[in-house]
Design a protein around this motif. Structure first.
Motif, mmCIF file in Angstrom:
data_model
loop_
_atom_site.group_PDB
_atom_site.id
_atom_site.type_symbol
_atom_site.label_atom_id
_atom_site.label_comp_id
_atom_site.label_asym_id
_atom_site.label_seq_id
_atom_site.Cartn_x
_atom_site.Cartn_y
_atom_site.Cartn_z
ATOM 1 N N VAL A 155 -10.128 50.336 -9.096
ATOM 2 C CA VAL A 155 -11.470 50.961 -8.259
ATOM 3 C C VAL A 155 -12.417 51.000 -9.459
ATOM 4 C CG1 VAL A 155 -12.542 53.102 -7.520
ATOM 5 C CG2 VAL A 155 -10.137 52.449 -6.581
ATOM 6 N N VAL A 156 -12.095 50.950 -10.605
ATOM 7 C CA VAL A 156 -13.062 50.682 -11.762
ATOM 8 C C VAL A 156 -13.433 49.203 -11.827
ATOM 9 C CG1 VAL A 156 -13.388 50.787 -14.339
ATOM 10 C CG2 VAL A 156 -12.346 52.711 -13.304
ATOM 11 N N GLY A 157 -12.478 48.486 -11.528
ATOM 12 C CA GLY A 157 -13.157 47.115 -11.573
ATOM 13 C C GLY A 157 -14.083 46.609 -10.382
ATOM 14 N N LEU A 158 -13.552 47.549 -9.179
ATOM 15 C CA LEU A 158 -14.511 47.390 -8.217
ATOM 16 C C LEU A 158 -15.957 47.679 -8.286
ATOM 17 C CD1 LEU A 158 -14.638 46.409 -4.858
ATOM 18 C CD2 LEU A 158 -13.882 49.099 -4.410
ATOM 19 N N LEU A 206 -6.449 59.163 -2.506
ATOM 20 C CA LEU A 206 -8.009 59.316 -2.508
ATOM 21 C C LEU A 206 -8.721 57.907 -2.899
ATOM 22 C CD1 LEU A 206 -8.019 63.291 -3.245
ATOM 23 C CD2 LEU A 206 -8.325 61.951 -1.092
ATOM 24 N N LEU A 207 -8.357 57.684 -4.423
ATOM 25 C CA LEU A 207 -9.023 56.493 -4.829
ATOM 26 C C LEU A 207 -8.977 55.240 -3.986
ATOM 27 C CD1 LEU A 207 -8.314 56.794 -8.653
ATOM 28 C CD2 LEU A 207 -10.339 56.977 -7.599
ATOM 29 N N THR A 208 -7.556 55.128 -3.440
ATOM 30 C CA THR A 208 -7.579 53.774 -2.385
ATOM 31 C C THR A 208 -8.407 54.177 -1.427
ATOM 32 O OG1 THR A 208 -5.260 53.820 -3.073
ATOM 33 C CG2 THR A 208 -5.652 52.631 -0.970
ATOM 34 N N LEU A 209 -8.770 55.204 -0.502
ATOM 35 C CA LEU A 209 -9.610 55.362 0.430
ATOM 36 C C LEU A 209 -11.091 55.228 -0.232
ATOM 37 C CD1 LEU A 209 -7.933 58.392 2.138
ATOM 38 C CD2 LEU A 209 -8.044 56.260 2.856
ATOM 39 N N PHE A 210 -11.449 55.531 -1.209
ATOM 40 C CA PHE A 210 -12.635 55.126 -1.736
ATOM 41 C C PHE A 210 -12.816 53.878 -1.778
ATOM 42 C CE2 PHE A 210 -15.439 54.451 -5.323
ATOM 43 C CZ PHE A 210 -16.614 54.905 -4.806
#
Length: 340
Positions: A174-177, A326-330
């Motif tokens: 997610v940080v990379g995204l 939750l991070l996956t959903l975000f």
């Protein structure tokens, strides 16, 4: 899509397999060595009928080594997040190769979800095997030392490292995204995971379940059992008090019989109290312990019983898996709406 994700991940997976194979060989050797040492100590002490001191020395012999290995395993989630999670998406966005996939029949969300599942499952398997091996190797020492709630030991045993690894990889992805740059994503992921690994055991873990609180009289003997007196703020405190079969999470300052905190002047006077030659004080703190013991003091101790260990493992693992979800959903929302 799954096969393509596996092929893209094969270099990191190969490096992980080599590292895991080396770790497996060492931990198998260490586990057998620990068991041989325990049997040797027991063979020496059993004729005398008391093995307490021998087992304590056995645990001391391996304490530092196992603590180092637990700390090393504690860094595995941060390393996985940095080298497996952070480049997972950032590398493709940085190079522009994501457009090749998105122009096919694969949707953005499926693309992201499959990548997270492939690398996430791989990281959970790697962390789980490492944790299983270390837990097996250290089990004879853990049974004697009984420090299962220790900050470093808790996070390197049983099921908790599996959840840590899953969260670290998703966090890195997610940080990379968000950053779209590989090197900044790797650095930020490492920093974030290390901060979380430091903060969670100290700020969250003690409150996962309601603690038990009890009062303990601070007699001369009880004070001499502590590891230290005072604090950097010169407060009337004791350090290192223990409760049998429990993890002590908090100890109040010294309190008088009416419940008030002992004033610092009285505390300082006791710390500097001279020893009486006629009746010399003994113990770790000598005359200071006798002086404080005569004041009828007590402390409030907050602790978690050891029988809650597996519930804490399950609760903490569930917390990290929830954060990963939750991070996956975000990430699924972000990749659909914000990435062009």
């Amino acid at each position: 899509m799954i096969w393509m994700s596996v092929r893209q991940f094969r270099a990191q997976a190969l490096a992980g397999i080599v590292a895991l194979a080396l770790l497996t060989a060492y931990l198998l050797y260490l586990g057998l060595d620990i068991r041989a040492a325990r049997d040797g100590y027991l063979a020496q002490c059993r004729p005398q009928g008391d093995c307490t001191q021998a087992l304590a020395q056995f645990a001391t012999d391996y304490e530092n080594l196992l603590l180092f290995l637990a700390g090393l395993l504690g860094l595995v989630p941060a390393v996985l997040g940095m080298f497996w999670g952070a480049p997972l998406i950032a590398r493709e966005l940085e190079a522009g190769t994501h457009r090749l996939v998105w122009n096919q029949s694969v949707t953005r969300r499926r693309w992201l979800l499959v990548k997270l599942l492939v690398v996430g499952v791989g990281s959970m398997v790697a962390a789980g095997l490492a944790s299983l091996l270390l837990t097996w190797a250290a089990s004879p020492v853990d049974a004697v030392a009984d420090a299962r709630f220790s900050t470093i030991v808790f996070g390197a045993r049983n099921i908790a490292p599996v959840a840590y690894a899953a969260f670290a990889v998703v966090c890195g992805a997610v940080v990379g995204l968000l950053t779209r740059r590989t090197l900044p994503a790797m650095a930020m992921t490492m920093l974030a995971i290390l901060v979380i690994q430091f903060a969670e055991p100290n700020l969250v873990r003690p409150h996962l379940m309601p603690p038990v609180t009890t009062d303990k009289a601070m007699t001369e003997d009880a004070i001499n059992e502590a590891r230290g007196l005072g604090s950097i703020t010169n407060g009337a405190s004791v350090k290192g008090l223990t409760v049998p079969d429990a993890w002590v999470t908090d100890v109040s300052d010294l309190r008088t019989s009416d419940g008030r905190t002992l004033d610092s002047r009285t505390f300082d006077d006791c710390l500097s109290a001279p020893n009486d030659p006629a009746v010399p004080a003994t113990g770790r703190f000598g005359a200071a312990a006798r002086c404080l013991g005569d004041l009828n003091l007590h402390v409030a101790i907050t602790y978690q019983p050891y029988h809650r260990y597996w519930r804490f493992q399950a609760l903490e693992s569930g917390l990290y898996l929830l954060l990963a979800g939750l991070l996956t959903l975000f990430g699924l929302w972000r990749v659909q709406r914000r990435i062009t």
